[in-house]
Design a protein around this motif. Structure first.
Motif, short mmCIF file in Angstrom:
data_model
loop_
_atom_site.label_atom_id
_atom_site.label_comp_id
_atom_site.label_asym_id
_atom_site.label_seq_id
_atom_site.Cartn_x
_atom_site.Cartn_y
_atom_site.Cartn_z
N ASN A 164 -4.85 -4.94 -13.98
CA ASN A 164 -3.81 -5.75 -13.32
C ASN A 164 -4.16 -6.03 -11.86
N GLN A 213 -10.71 -0.47 -9.64
CA GLN A 213 -9.72 -1.53 -9.80
C GLN A 213 -9.29 -1.57 -11.25
N ARG A 255 -4.64 -4.08 -9.44
CA ARG A 255 -4.31 -2.99 -8.52
C ARG A 255 -5.56 -2.14 -8.27
N SER A 256 -5.65 -1.60 -7.06
CA SER A 256 -6.85 -0.85 -6.71
C SER A 256 -6.47 0.49 -6.10
N GLU A 257 -7.33 1.45 -6.28
CA GLU A 257 -7.18 2.74 -5.64
C GLU A 257 -8.49 3.08 -4.93
N GLN A 276 0.85 -1.19 0.00
CA GLN A 276 0.00 0.00 0.00
C GLN A 276 0.88 1.23 0.00
N SER A 291 -3.39 3.81 -2.76
CA SER A 291 -3.16 2.75 -3.73
C SER A 291 -2.88 1.42 -3.04
N CYS A 292 -3.29 0.36 -3.70
CA CYS A 292 -3.10 -0.99 -3.16
C CYS A 292 -2.73 -1.93 -4.30
N SER A 293 -1.62 -2.64 -4.12
CA SER A 293 -1.23 -3.68 -5.09
C SER A 293 -1.38 -5.04 -4.43
N SER A 326 -6.19 -8.50 -0.06
CA SER A 326 -6.42 -9.18 -1.33
C SER A 326 -6.69 -10.66 -1.10
#
Lengths: 112, 119
Positions: free
Chosen positions: A71, A68, A73-75, A6, A22-24, A93
């Motif tokens: 890929n 989302q 990834r989410s914001e 994050q 952001s979150c990967s 996740s």
């Protein structure tokens, strides 16, 4: 495998501003969920995304939104910040929405 | 609506001893997961153990085990041989796995139990 990441880890904003977190997810995980943690309210579910679609939403005002990407990834975005938005925001996740969730380190948001 | 209740806000235990944290939940669903997560002072939420509702056998992970009483809707966590690194807040959480859009990707957490392991 790398864990959930994050960014940023810490943020200081003033009332009325907006913020994007952001979150990967873990590689291969397609579901991302967001939670808000405060001392008073505990851990509360914000929303969940799977395959770029919001599939579930918690009881938060429309100032809280997310998305989302392809890929996974989410914001999440919070507009018109209020003092009460100060919290730890956690992203988690999972492979699919009904599977075990693994959490990132969180973003600490302070609103002044 | 599902709810999760942790009735012990704070607990303490001596190093090397055993401690049990309590959790009760309420649901009318039959297909669900129950979890224990720990959150140390770093605030990183770490999965401790998972129990699947349809499994009668209690889950175990090294020093951590659960007592899952489905009829009583009780889900306690036992930590054996407590270590200083076990000091953390522990959260019990519920996830509905049934079909339907309101179920997806949502953990319902209890209020947490702060555990202090003393040397």
């Amino acid at each position: 495998k790398a864990g959930v990441t994050q960014t940023p880890r810490y943020l200081i904003k003033t009332r009325g501003q907006q913020v994007t977190l952001s979150c990967s997810p873990i590689s291969g995980h397609r579901s991302v969920s967001w939670y808000q943690q405060t001392p008073g309210q505990g851990l509360q579910f914000l929303f969940e995304y799977f395959s770029e679609t919001q599939r579930n939403k918690g009881n938060f005002p429309g100032r809280f939104s997310g998305r989302q990407f392809s890929n996974s990834r989410s914001e999440m975005n919070v507009s018109t910040l209020e003092l009460g938005d100060s919290a730890l925001y956690l992203c988690a996740s999972s492979l699919v929405p009904t599977d075990t969730q693994y959490f990132g380190p969180g973003t600490r948001l302070t609103v002044l | 609506a599902q709810t999760v209740t942790q009735s012990q806000p704070e607990m303490s235990v001596q190093e090397a001893e055993t401690v049990t944290l309590s959790c009760t939940y309420d649901t009318s669903e039959s297909n669900y997961y129950l979890f224990w997560y720990k959150q140390p002072p770093s605030r990183q939420m770490i999965l401790v153990i998972r129990q699947e509702a349809y499994k009668q056998q209690n889950a175990t992970e090294n020093r951590f085990s659960v007592n899952f009483q489905k009829a009583a809707k009780s889900f306690s966590l036992k930590i054996s041989d407590s270590q200083l690194g076990d000091t953390a807040m522990y959260f019990c959480a519920f996830m509905n796995r049934g079909s339907g859009s309101s179920n997806t990707g949502k953990l319902i957490f209890g209020q947490g139990t702060t555990l202090q392991v003393k040397p």
